[in-house]
Design an enzyme around this catalytic site. Structure first.
Site, mmCIF file in Angstrom:
data_model
loop_
_atom_site.group_PDB
_atom_site.id
_atom_site.type_symbol
_atom_site.label_atom_id
_atom_site.label_comp_id
_atom_site.label_asym_id
_atom_site.label_seq_id
_atom_site.Cartn_x
_atom_site.Cartn_y
_atom_site.Cartn_z
ATOM 1 N N HIS A 242 -26.498 21.031 -11.639
ATOM 2 C CA HIS A 242 -27.709 20.923 -12.456
ATOM 3 C C HIS A 242 -28.825 21.900 -12.050
ATOM 4 O O HIS A 242 -29.196 22.786 -12.818
ATOM 5 C CB HIS A 242 -28.289 19.500 -12.348
ATOM 6 C CG HIS A 242 -27.346 18.394 -12.719
ATOM 7 N ND1 HIS A 242 -26.957 18.117 -14.010
ATOM 8 C CD2 HIS A 242 -26.729 17.480 -11.942
ATOM 9 C CE1 HIS A 242 -26.148 17.086 -14.023
ATOM 10 N NE2 HIS A 242 -25.976 16.671 -12.791
HETATM 11 O O1 RIB Z 1 -29.896 14.349 -13.260
HETATM 12 C C1 RIB Z 1 -29.702 15.395 -12.332
HETATM 13 C C2 RIB Z 1 -30.935 15.597 -11.510
HETATM 14 O O2 RIB Z 1 -31.224 14.431 -10.748
HETATM 15 C C3 RIB Z 1 -30.791 16.727 -10.468
HETATM 16 O O3 RIB Z 1 -32.046 17.291 -10.213
HETATM 17 C C4 RIB Z 1 -30.296 16.000 -9.258
HETATM 18 O O4 RIB Z 1 -30.632 16.674 -8.040
HETATM 19 C C5 RIB Z 1 -31.074 14.724 -9.358
HETATM 20 O O5 RIB Z 1 -32.365 14.946 -8.771
#
Ligand code: RIB
Ligand code: CA
Length: 312
Positions: A242
């Site tokens: 992500h």
């Molecule tokens: O949903 C994914 C996000 O939530 C990313 O930033 C992961 O590190 C968590 O913080």
């Protein structure tokens, strides 16, 4: 091209770790500082992890500030079930020798922005938006200083990853997210709709290990641990990476495609709390406030990360 001044707001987190390492490995960005927040794990651990990552990158001079220890309104929700008890399980890194800066991260962010030129600083948000929301409420005069806010968060076509409707970063602090969405500065959003198209492949993970460097070893270990949750949940070939999409956008924006749309956050209904309502088909008269990304050149994205990490 002059380097872009950036602030990274983060809750490391294995995917945050790759984003931080990517930024530290890239001369196109001038990292003014890292501000940690409670999210994946409590603040004490996200701060410890950020310090460890700066040492891993051999950048001990990087300034790290602790920010808020809980959301603006709601109780803290964490994600040890994904990231492990430490938030960086699998990395196997030594305790940090460098220390946090003493100033609160929100106050440092305000001070830094007030001292900057207008439209000069990009805020990279990899976590719940508590710190940025708090900074905007405490000192709205910082807004003209912000060039843009690039954030990982939200989801629409993909639904949610912490509730049926909501993505973790937005869900944890929907009130802060609402403040950011309505702040009036240019927003670039990397939602699950794009990050779920950036799935790590075993070949790429093996290439990290084949670097035969401390960075290669640590990132192979942490990502191999981290991906297990999503592979099991979605039955996918690999886990989504992500947060590095935020930094990759600054380095190679051409890797992404999206649309200027209106995005608002649910802050009233418990059923859909933290949902990002994305007017993708322009069915309302709500003014567009964000570039919402939904396409990625995944091969280019992973090649960029591997190349930059190979230089650390
Ligand atoms: O949903 C994914 C996000 O939530 C990313 O930033 C992961 O590190 C968590 O913080
Ligand atoms: Ca994160």
């Amino acid at each position: 091209m002059p380097s872009q001044k950036i602030i990274i707001d983060t809750d490391p987190g294995q995917d945050d770790a790759i984003a931080i390492l990517l930024a530290l490995a890239s001369e196109e960005v001038d990292l003014l500082g890292i501000v940690t927040v409670a999210g994946n794990v409590p603040l004490e651990l996200t701060s410890r992890n950020a310090l460890m990552l700066c040492e891993l990158a051999k950048k001990p001079e990087t300034k790290v500030f602790a920010g808020c220890s809980r959301p603006l309104v709601r109780p803290l929700i964490t994600a040890e079930h994904v990231h492990g008890k430490t938030g960086l399980d699998g990395a196997d890194l030594p305790e940090p020798r460098i220390s946090l800066q003493t100033q609160h991260g929100v106050d440092w962010t305000i001070e830094t922005l007030l001292a900057a030129e207008d439209n000069s600083v990009t805020i990279c948000c990899l976590a719940p938006l508590t710190n940025v929301g708090m900074a905007i409420v405490k000192a709205p005069e910082i807004l003209p200083k912000i060039k843009n806010i690039v954030l990982m968060g939200g989801g629409f076509f993909e639904g949610g990853n912490i509730t049926p409707t909501s993505e973790f970063n937005i869900y944890v602090d929907p009130h802060a997210a609402n403040t950011v969405m309505k702040c009036g500065r240019p927003l670039v959003i990397m939602p699950l709709d794009v990050t779920h198209k950036a799935l790590m492949q075993r070949k790429w993970l093996d290439a990290l290990r084949a670097l035969k460097t401390p960075v290669g070893k640590a990132t192979y270990g942490m990502l191999s641990f981290y991906e297990r949750f999503d592979v099991e949940k979605y039955g996918s070939s690999g886990g989504p990476l992500h947060d590095p999409t935020v930094i990759a956008y600054l380095l190679k924006p051409e890797l992404f495609e999206g649309r200027q749309v209106n995005v608002e956050v649910e802050i009233n209904s418990e059923l859909t709390m933290g949902m990002t309502s994305v007017d993708w088909w322009k069915v309302t008269d709500r003014a567009p406030n964000a570039t919402y990304m939904n396409q990625i050149n995944a091969d280019g994205f992973f090649a960029l990360i591997l190349d930059r990490l190979s230089h650390l």
